[in-house]
Design an enzyme around this catalytic site. Structure first.
Site, PDB file in Angstrom:
ATOM      1  N   GLY A 219       0.820  -1.207   0.000  1.00  0.00           N
ATOM      2  CA  GLY A 219       0.000   0.000   0.000  1.00  0.00           C
ATOM      3  C   GLY A 219       0.855   1.258   0.000  1.00  0.00           C
ATOM      4  O   GLY A 219       1.937   1.294  -0.585  1.00  0.00           O
ATOM      5  N   SER A 220       0.379   2.274   0.702  1.00  0.00           N
ATOM      6  CA  SER A 220       1.022   3.588   0.615  1.00  0.00           C
ATOM      7  C   SER A 220       2.419   3.619   1.210  1.00  0.00           C
ATOM      8  O   SER A 220       3.167   4.568   0.952  1.00  0.00           O
ATOM      9  CB  SER A 220       0.159   4.632   1.308  1.00  0.00           C
ATOM     10  N   THR A 221       2.784   2.623   2.017  1.00  0.00           N
ATOM     11  CA  THR A 221       4.168   2.667   2.529  1.00  0.00           C
ATOM     12  C   THR A 221       5.146   2.588   1.375  1.00  0.00           C
ATOM     13  O   THR A 221       6.285   3.030   1.487  1.00  0.00           O
ATOM     14  CB  THR A 221       4.440   1.521   3.522  1.00  0.00           C
TER      15      THR A 221
ATOM     16  N   LYS B 190       5.095   4.318  -1.168  1.00  0.00           N
ATOM     17  CA  LYS B 190       5.335   5.667  -1.698  1.00  0.00           C
ATOM     18  C   LYS B 190       6.699   6.194  -1.255  1.00  0.00           C
ATOM     19  O   LYS B 190       7.272   7.073  -1.909  1.00  0.00           O
ATOM     20  CB  LYS B 190       4.227   6.622  -1.246  1.00  0.00           C
TER      21      LYS B 190
END
Lengths: 464, 475
Positions: free
Chosen positions: B216-218, B220
């Protein structure tokens, strides 16, 4: 025809050394291996010498010396290495059976039974030496022996007395005694083949058509090999035993090749055996299962436990083995009989097992040497056949246990537990030593017939 | 007839040679594999008849062999089994072993090559071979805090000193009691195995290192690192439409948070975890740079940690739409919690990735050190200046971005939240990765079934408290 050739009278007489004392020394040395295995097992397991050591040792060496005396007086010219080699193998087998006896609680006593069978085998050895005296007397009844051999071979297929054990139907049981008739059939058929082929060898060598540079036999001469091929097929399919089938077919093939000197026979036999084996693989259930256990045992751990456990045993034993009594041969099913080579590999190591194979090789080599030195064709054929039967048997069973070949139900000669095999093999040794004795006797006394071919080329019957 | 007999003799000699060669082959080629086979009872029985070395945390054993009487003279015992089960793994007669029991089995059994001299001495002097003890880098307080904070949830947490690579806590929950599998009462052992392997929440899984999940967003953080290495700065402007049309695709990407405008700075995009800003950033960077950066952090290669671990995946040969999705940790990207920890640790350690390890020394019975693992540099995926800029952005994310639940009074903390959804009917995965400046520790917290809404703030609310609990324990 050899019958027409008069014995050549030679001025030179070859006198072989008897070497009986060498035999005695070698024999006592060879017997020590089995006894030492037994003693070391007891020391390793219990820290004490085995019970009844002195009487057992006296009995063991007594058997050896008695056998030696029989040979010394009746077969003084026999090869001096055969007997020690056999005693070495027999002793190691006894020691290993006695070692595996110690695993269950309370310990079993199969080694004593096996020792009794050994004694019986040695008595029959002596009986054959005394009664037979000259192997050429066996030449007389080839057809009777052939039929008796075939009947014995196929006896386990008879409903009531046939017994299935370990998937293969190669045992019979009569009055509570079980017996592997193929072991006796082996002797009878070897004698029958030798007599028949010696008589018919010229006819069988007649060339038929030539295909791809190979002289094929005449179609009408294919009868005997067809009978053997069918028998081998029946054994393979109905008795579920590739080993026995391979043994008899191989025996016949080698003997017909030696008798006729035609390479076409082994080539034809090889092709038809491979064809039959492929068909068996394709159309039966058990053959693919055996092949799978051979090529990829780990694909079905539970069903192939025996062969897998044998492999684990070799790995666990390593090069030098765990030592007598210190391995885990009991984890392998049938460690005393089919798998005795695995038990040996585990406890005396891969090197020890190699030593055992070399002793077999020595024994077989002496058998072939007997064939080469034998002055009469029947003796040559018989010694070749019996030696080759040993070789095939050792190759098939040790190769099977080490996963060089699919595992078969053959016995490990002189080592694995079982009376019929031990007794039959001792009789074979008796016959081999008689041939050897006759072959090494001073030559003038035996008046050897000269080989045909050397006489008169003009009268040769061999035609192309 | 002698000619054919000689030929048959040669044939027989070849047969015997084949037997001997095959035996040679067995002893040279196959022995090792056969002895390593898990179902080999000879090996198992021999191992069970020997004292096995202990696993130590500080001076306290977390796994040790205790003498007893009976068929097996020793039994493996785990004094605080539930707490350390992820680290120790199990050691069982029928079901092999896992965790450190598997990765250091030779040393603890005394069969490693370093111990060969000792084995010979033991053999000659008639002593029973004693396996080596292994000392771990773990911290009991951090481990306990992680287990407590994860509670009954299915999840994982790993803490590591980012300067040395020493693992301080390694937890996968739910935990289990390895004593039940190590028992020498084999019926009880089989029953315990059947129960654990069939349990719905799969306690025998090691979710910290051996399982991979969409990050997920980790992820990014990796996209931002690739952008900084490509010359961007935190104040660079990125397109952040409410809906980003994916090139050559009928799909479009939306946001789950308020990005704060149609164009945002890189720092703002990370703080708000703005999907479309990272999507458009990835489209301009292209798949190759993103893949190279992910691989520099350890994706697509064998993990180097000294315990069983799975390889994290970054897909190759992506088109631009897939690149945009991968940049926000979706599509086929899959990472183990340990992998995401390595990302945060390398950023916190000024761009230098240290080799993660659980064991620092292997000590024989007479206290000789057989092998030691000190700090070891694995590589440097980003430059020190990019790392510093990323640190600032991560600190800002915790100060006043989606990472606010991870704030700890009096500590400088940087981090990144993540919420990954896979299937619409499945609860999302909640992530938090971050670090603190003092103590120098990087921590990942992961929960498999976060029963919350599918936005980043929610993921942070579930995972960040686990992060802070571990951090507090290490203060």
């Amino acid at each position: 025809m050899s019958a027409a050739v008069q014995p050549a009278v030679s001025d030179e007489v070859i006198v072989y050394k008897k070497r009986r004392t060498v035999e005695l020394v070698l024999l006592l040395f060879a017997q020590t291996f089995g006894l030492a295995g037994w003693i070391i097992t007891s020391l390793n397991l219990y820290g004490t010498l085995p019970e009844g050591l002195v009487p057992a040792a006296a009995l063991w060496y007594g058997l050896g010396i008695a056998t030696h005396l029989v040979v010394r007086f009746r077969l003084p010219y026999a090869d001096p290495v055969i007997l020690p080699a056999v005693f070495l193998l027999n002793g190691l087998g006894l020691a290993m059976i006695s070692r595996i006896d110690q695993i269950p609680e309370p310990p079993a006593n199969d080694a004593a039974t096996q020792l009794l069978w050994t004694a019986l085998g040695l008595s029959l050895f002596a009986a054959v030496v005394f009664v037979l005296r000259d192997h050429r007397r066996l030449q007389r009844y080839p057809y009777l022996m052939f039929i008796a051999g075939l009947v014995l071979l196929l006896l386990p297929l008879v409903p009531v007395i046939g017994v299935t054990s370990g998937g293969a139907q190669i045992w019979i049981r009569v009055f509570g005694l079980s017996f592997q008739p193929a072991e006796v059939a082996k002797i009878l058929l070897a004698i029958a083949f030798a007599a028949y082929l010696y008589e018919k060898r010229e006819v069988l060598a007649l060339a038929g058509r030539r295909v791809l540079g190979i002289d094929l036999p005449r179609p009408r001469d294919l009868g005997p090999i067809a009978v053997m091929w069918l028998t081998a097929l029946v054994v393979m399919v109905y008795q579920n035993d590739l080993g026995t089938s391979l043994l008899f077919f191989g025996l016949f093939t080698v003997m017909i090749y030696v008798a006729t000197e035609r390479p076409a026979w082994p080539i034809l036999a090889g092709i038809s055996f491979v064809g039959a084996a492929l068909a068996a693989w394709r159309f039966t259930n058990h053959v693919p299962r055996r092949v799978n256990a051979w090529l990829d045992p780990f694909s079905d751990y539970d069903r192939n436990l025996q062969i897998i456990s044998a492999q684990f045993g070799y790995a666990w034993g390593g090069l030098f083995g765990r030592g007598w009594g210190l391995g885990r041969p009991g984890l392998t099913p049938l460690a005393k009989s089919d798998m005795i080579a695995a038990a040996l590999g585990e406890e005396i190591g891969v090197l020890g097992l190699m030593g055992v194979i070399l002793v077999y090789a020595l024994l077989i080599a002496r058998g072939f040497k007997t064939a080469l030195t034998s002055p009469d064709g029947f003796g040559k054929l018989l010694a070749t056949g019996l030696s080759f039967a040993f070789a095939l048997q050792v190759f098939a069973i040790i190769g099977g246990v080490t996963r060089l070949l699919p595992l078969t139900g053959l016995t490990t000669p002189f080592m694995s537990q079982g009376g019929s095999s031990l007794v039959a093999n001792w009789i074979i040794i008796a016959i081999l030593m008689i041939i050897s004795h006759r072959g090494r006797m001073p030559q003038a006394a035996t008046a050897a017939p000269r080989e045909a071919g050397a006489v008169d080329d003009a009268t040769q019957v061999i035609a192309r | 007839m002698n000619g054919p007999i000689r030929k048959v003799t040669v044939f027989v000699a070849l047969m015997m040679a084949a037997l001997l060669l095959n035996l040679t082959q067995i002893s040279v080629v196959q022995t090792e594999a056969l002895n390593a086979e898990q179902r080999n009872r000879r090996i198992m029985d021999a191992e069970f008849a020997q004292p096995r070395g202990a696993i130590l945390v500080g001076n306290q054993p977390i796994a040790q062999s205790v003498p007893r009487s009976g068929r097996f003279p020793f039994v493996r015992t785990y004094p605080d089994g539930e707490l350390w089960s992820t680290v120790t793994g199990w050691y069982s007669y029928d079901y092999a072993r896992s965790g450190l029991e598997a990765s250091y089995t030779e040393e603890m059994a005394g069969t490693s090559s370093e111990q060969s001299v000792e084995r010979v001495i033991d053999l000659l002097s008639g002593r029973r071979t004693q396996g080596a003890n292994i000392s771990t880098t773990l911290n009991a307080r951090a481990q306990a805090a992680a287990v407590r904070a994860l509670g009954n949830q299915r999840g994982a947490a790993v803490a590591m000193n980012y300067e040395t690579g020493e693992i301080l806590a390694l937890v996968s929950t739910p935990t289990y009691d390895p004593n039940r599998l190590a028992t020498v009462d084999l019926d009880a052992e089989r029953a315990a195995w059947a129960e654990l392997i069939d349990a719905e929440d799969e306690p025998l899984k090691n979710r910290a290192t051996r399982e991979v999940y969409p990050p997920g967003s980790t992820f990014k953080l990796i996209t931002a690192a690739a952008a900084l290495e490509d010359g961007l700065v935190p104040s660079s402007e990125l397109d952040a439409p409410a809906s980003l049309r994916l090139p050559n695709s009928s799909r479009s990407m939306g946001n789950s948070t308020n990005c704060g405008g149609e164009t945002v700075t890189l720092e703002q995009a990370l703080k708000t975890s703005c999907n479309t800003a990272f999507g458009s950033l990835a489209i301009s960077l292209g798949p190759d740079k993103l893949q190279a950066m992910a691989e520099a952090f350890g994706f697509n290669s064998e993990p180097t940690i000294d315990i069983g671990a799975a390889e994290s995946r970054f897909p190759t040969e992506l088109d631009l739409a897939q690149t945009a999705l991968s940049a926000i940790g979706q599509y086929d990207v899959a990472a183990s919690p340990l992998q995401m920890l390595q990302v945060a640790a390398a950023i916190a350690n000024d761009g230098v990735l240290m080799r993660p390890h659980l064991v620092n020394t292997v000590t024989s019975e007479d206290l000789t050190v057989l092998s030691a693992q000190g700090p070891e540099r694995l590589g440097s995926p980003i430059s020190a200046s990019s790392a510093e800029l990323l640190q600032q952005m991560m600190v800002a994310t915790v100060e006043d971005g989606t990472g606010r639940p991870a704030r700890v009074d009096g500590l400088v903390v940087g981090g990144k939240t993540g919420t990954a959804q896979t299937a619409p009917d499945r609860p999302p995965y909640a992530w938090f990765v971050g670090y603190a400046e003092d103590p120098k520790v990087a921590i990942v917290a992961f929960v498999e079934d976060a029963d919350v809404a599918r936005d980043d703030i929610s993921g942070g609310r579930v995972a960040a408290p686990i992060f802070t609990a571990i951090l507090e324990a290490l203060r």
